[in-house]
Write a protein that holds these residues in place. Structure first.
Motif, PDB file in Angstrom:
ATOM      1  N   ARG A 152      14.103  50.199  35.830  1.00  0.00           N
ATOM      2  CA  ARG A 152      13.832  49.428  34.613  1.00  0.00           C
ATOM      3  C   ARG A 152      13.079  48.160  34.970  1.00  0.00           C
ATOM      4  O   ARG A 152      13.052  47.724  36.131  1.00  0.00           O
ATOM      5  N   LEU A 153      12.462  47.556  33.956  1.00  0.00           N
ATOM      6  CA  LEU A 153      11.771  46.271  34.079  1.00  0.00           C
ATOM      7  C   LEU A 153      12.377  45.317  33.069  1.00  0.00           C
ATOM      8  O   LEU A 153      12.620  45.693  31.924  1.00  0.00           O
ATOM      9  N   ARG A 154      12.629  44.084  33.494  1.00  0.00           N
ATOM     10  CA  ARG A 154      13.160  43.084  32.562  1.00  0.00           C
ATOM     11  C   ARG A 154      12.505  41.734  32.811  1.00  0.00           C
ATOM     12  O   ARG A 154      12.061  41.436  33.928  1.00  0.00           O
ATOM     13  N   LEU A 155      12.444  40.946  31.760  1.00  0.00           N
ATOM     14  CA  LEU A 155      11.957  39.582  31.867  1.00  0.00           C
ATOM     15  C   LEU A 155      13.039  38.731  32.522  1.00  0.00           C
ATOM     16  O   LEU A 155      14.209  38.786  32.137  1.00  0.00           O
ATOM     17  N   ASP A 156      12.650  37.954  33.526  1.00  0.00           N
ATOM     18  CA  ASP A 156      13.605  37.074  34.205  1.00  0.00           C
ATOM     19  C   ASP A 156      13.694  35.766  33.409  1.00  0.00           C
ATOM     20  O   ASP A 156      12.934  34.831  33.635  1.00  0.00           O
ATOM     21  N   THR A 157      14.631  35.721  32.466  1.00  0.00           N
ATOM     22  CA  THR A 157      14.754  34.549  31.593  1.00  0.00           C
ATOM     23  C   THR A 157      15.217  33.311  32.347  1.00  0.00           C
ATOM     24  O   THR A 157      15.035  32.188  31.862  1.00  0.00           O
ATOM     25  N   SER A 158      15.792  33.491  33.530  1.00  0.00           N
ATOM     26  CA  SER A 158      16.233  32.322  34.303  1.00  0.00           C
ATOM     27  C   SER A 158      15.047  31.498  34.793  1.00  0.00           C
ATOM     28  O   SER A 158      15.207  30.332  35.163  1.00  0.00           O
ATOM     29  N   GLN A 159      13.844  32.096  34.796  1.00  0.00           N
ATOM     30  CA  GLN A 159      12.648  31.395  35.255  1.00  0.00           C
ATOM     31  C   GLN A 159      11.904  30.687  34.117  1.00  0.00           C
ATOM     32  O   GLN A 159      10.927  29.990  34.368  1.00  0.00           O
ATOM     33  N   LEU A 160      12.340  30.887  32.889  1.00  0.00           N
ATOM     34  CA  LEU A 160      11.675  30.233  31.760  1.00  0.00           C
ATOM     35  C   LEU A 160      12.028  28.745  31.720  1.00  0.00           C
ATOM     36  O   LEU A 160      13.131  28.362  32.121  1.00  0.00           O
ATOM     37  N   PRO A 161      11.119  27.903  31.232  1.00  0.00           N
ATOM     38  CA  PRO A 161      11.444  26.484  31.066  1.00  0.00           C
ATOM     39  C   PRO A 161      12.654  26.321  30.148  1.00  0.00           C
ATOM     40  O   PRO A 161      12.680  26.866  29.044  1.00  0.00           O
ATOM     41  N   LYS A 162      13.651  25.595  30.593  1.00  0.00           N
ATOM     42  CA  LYS A 162      14.902  25.471  29.844  1.00  0.00           C
ATOM     43  C   LYS A 162      14.716  24.929  28.431  1.00  0.00           C
ATOM     44  O   LYS A 162      15.343  25.424  27.490  1.00  0.00           O
ATOM     45  N   PRO A 163      13.888  23.903  28.214  1.00  0.00           N
ATOM     46  CA  PRO A 163      13.744  23.392  26.835  1.00  0.00           C
ATOM     47  C   PRO A 163      13.271  24.452  25.847  1.00  0.00           C
ATOM     48  O   PRO A 163      13.671  24.461  24.688  1.00  0.00           O
ATOM     49  N   LEU A 164      12.415  25.383  26.322  1.00  0.00           N
ATOM     50  CA  LEU A 164      11.918  26.428  25.425  1.00  0.00           C
ATOM     51  C   LEU A 164      13.041  27.365  25.010  1.00  0.00           C
ATOM     52  O   LEU A 164      13.176  27.727  23.840  1.00  0.00           O
ATOM     53  N   VAL A 165      13.856  27.775  25.972  1.00  0.00           N
ATOM     54  CA  VAL A 165      14.925  28.718  25.682  1.00  0.00           C
ATOM     55  C   VAL A 165      16.009  28.067  24.838  1.00  0.00           C
ATOM     56  O   VAL A 165      16.497  28.632  23.862  1.00  0.00           O
ATOM     57  N   ILE A 166      16.391  26.846  25.194  1.00  0.00           N
ATOM     58  CA  ILE A 166      17.459  26.159  24.470  1.00  0.00           C
ATOM     59  C   ILE A 166      17.027  25.834  23.048  1.00  0.00           C
ATOM     60  O   ILE A 166      17.796  25.959  22.091  1.00  0.00           O
ATOM     61  N   GLY A 167      15.762  25.450  22.875  1.00  0.00           N
ATOM     62  CA  GLY A 167      15.291  25.054  21.556  1.00  0.00           C
ATOM     63  C   GLY A 167      14.823  26.190  20.686  1.00  0.00           C
ATOM     64  O   GLY A 167      14.498  25.992  19.521  1.00  0.00           O
ATOM     65  N   ALA A 168      14.776  27.403  21.228  1.00  0.00           N
ATOM     66  CA  ALA A 168      14.286  28.534  20.444  1.00  0.00           C
ATOM     67  C   ALA A 168      15.319  28.975  19.431  1.00  0.00           C
ATOM     68  O   ALA A 168      16.509  29.008  19.701  1.00  0.00           O
ATOM     69  N   VAL A 169      14.856  29.305  18.233  1.00  0.00           N
ATOM     70  CA  VAL A 169      15.735  29.853  17.203  1.00  0.00           C
ATOM     71  C   VAL A 169      15.682  31.360  17.309  1.00  0.00           C
ATOM     72  O   VAL A 169      14.646  31.978  17.100  1.00  0.00           O
ATOM     73  N   GLY A 170      16.807  31.967  17.632  1.00  0.00           N
ATOM     74  CA  GLY A 170      16.817  33.416  17.857  1.00  0.00           C
ATOM     75  C   GLY A 170      16.448  33.717  19.286  1.00  0.00           C
ATOM     76  O   GLY A 170      15.277  33.917  19.601  1.00  0.00           O
ATOM     77  N   GLY A 171      17.417  33.695  20.182  1.00  0.00           N
ATOM     78  CA  GLY A 171      17.148  33.850  21.601  1.00  0.00           C
ATOM     79  C   GLY A 171      16.546  35.171  21.977  1.00  0.00           C
ATOM     80  O   GLY A 171      15.965  35.300  23.046  1.00  0.00           O
ATOM     81  N   ASP A 172      16.669  36.203  21.118  1.00  0.00           N
ATOM     82  CA  ASP A 172      16.132  37.507  21.478  1.00  0.00           C
ATOM     83  C   ASP A 172      14.617  37.488  21.573  1.00  0.00           C
ATOM     84  O   ASP A 172      14.014  38.388  22.151  1.00  0.00           O
TER      85      ASP A 172
END
Length: 209
Positions: free
Chosen positions: A163-183
């Motif tokens: 399988r292939l998955r996006l490594d969300t741990s490498q995303l800039p934290k402010p983008l992930v935390i501030g996003a509405v709808g984490g999916d």
């Protein structure tokens, strides 16, 4: 003699209702069909083959980004992916035997000065003019060394899944935390599984005197 008659407005009204119902049905069918036809990220194919050094995998992954991830790329944000492979040997009398696991890190980003997409797949770095071309490069798996010599027994049956998955741990934290709808910041293909008989190892090239 009595003659029955239908009011003049009844038939046109009935026709209008029938036409509205028909148009609504067509719209729902098209909308539903579009949703069913929407592409999703998935492993299209994969195969393990033998080389003189051991076993490698070739494959192809169809990668589909949502609008959030596409927008992140165009703004210069790096997207990191992980390929994950698991190989097991089925056993009827006990749990399957784990033969090996392998991971490979991938990266794609948009170079704002060059105005080209940069793809890092294993030890290879290439550029592409379009996102479609870049994603095709990112999803192509060639000669990925996954198992050493002796890991498999020739002719024995094995199971593998990839399988292939996006490594969300490498995303800039402010983008992930501030996003509405984490999916919107997630992407992962279903596991692609297959069975195979271990191929014989290729002969090592003869060394020159």
């Amino acid at each position: 003699m009595m003659v029955s008659s239908t009011p003049c407005c009844a038939r046109p009204e009935s026709a209008r209702r029938w036409l509205v119902a028909l148009l609504l049905g067509v719209w729902l069918a098209l909308a539903g069909g579009g949703a069913l036809a929407a592409e999703k990220s998935a492993v299209r194919q994969a195969v393990i083959r033998a080389t003189p050094q051991g076993y490698v995998i070739d494959g192809d992954v169809n990668i589909v980004l949502n609008s959030t991830l596409e927008d992140a790329l165009t703004r210069g944000i790096n997207l990191y992916f992980v390929l994950e492979l698991e190989v097991t040997r089925p056993r009827s009398w006990w749990f399957d035997e784990s033969i090996g696991e392998a991971t490979r890190k991938l990266r794609i980003y948009y170079h704002l000065l060059l105005r080209r997409y940069v793809v890092e797949n294993g030890y290879t770095t290439r550029t592409a003019a379009t996102l479609a071309e870049a994603l095709a490069m990112l999803g192509r798996i060639d000669d990925w060394q996954v198992l050493e010599r002796g890991a498999l027994k020739t002719g024995h049956a094995y199971d593998a899944r990839l399988r292939l998955r996006l490594d969300t741990s490498q995303l800039p934290k402010p983008l992930v935390i501030g996003a509405v709808g984490g999916d919107r910041w997630e992407l992962a293909t279903p596991w692609y599984g297959w069975s195979f008989d271990a191929p014989a190892l290729a002969a090592a090239p003869a060394s020159s005197p």
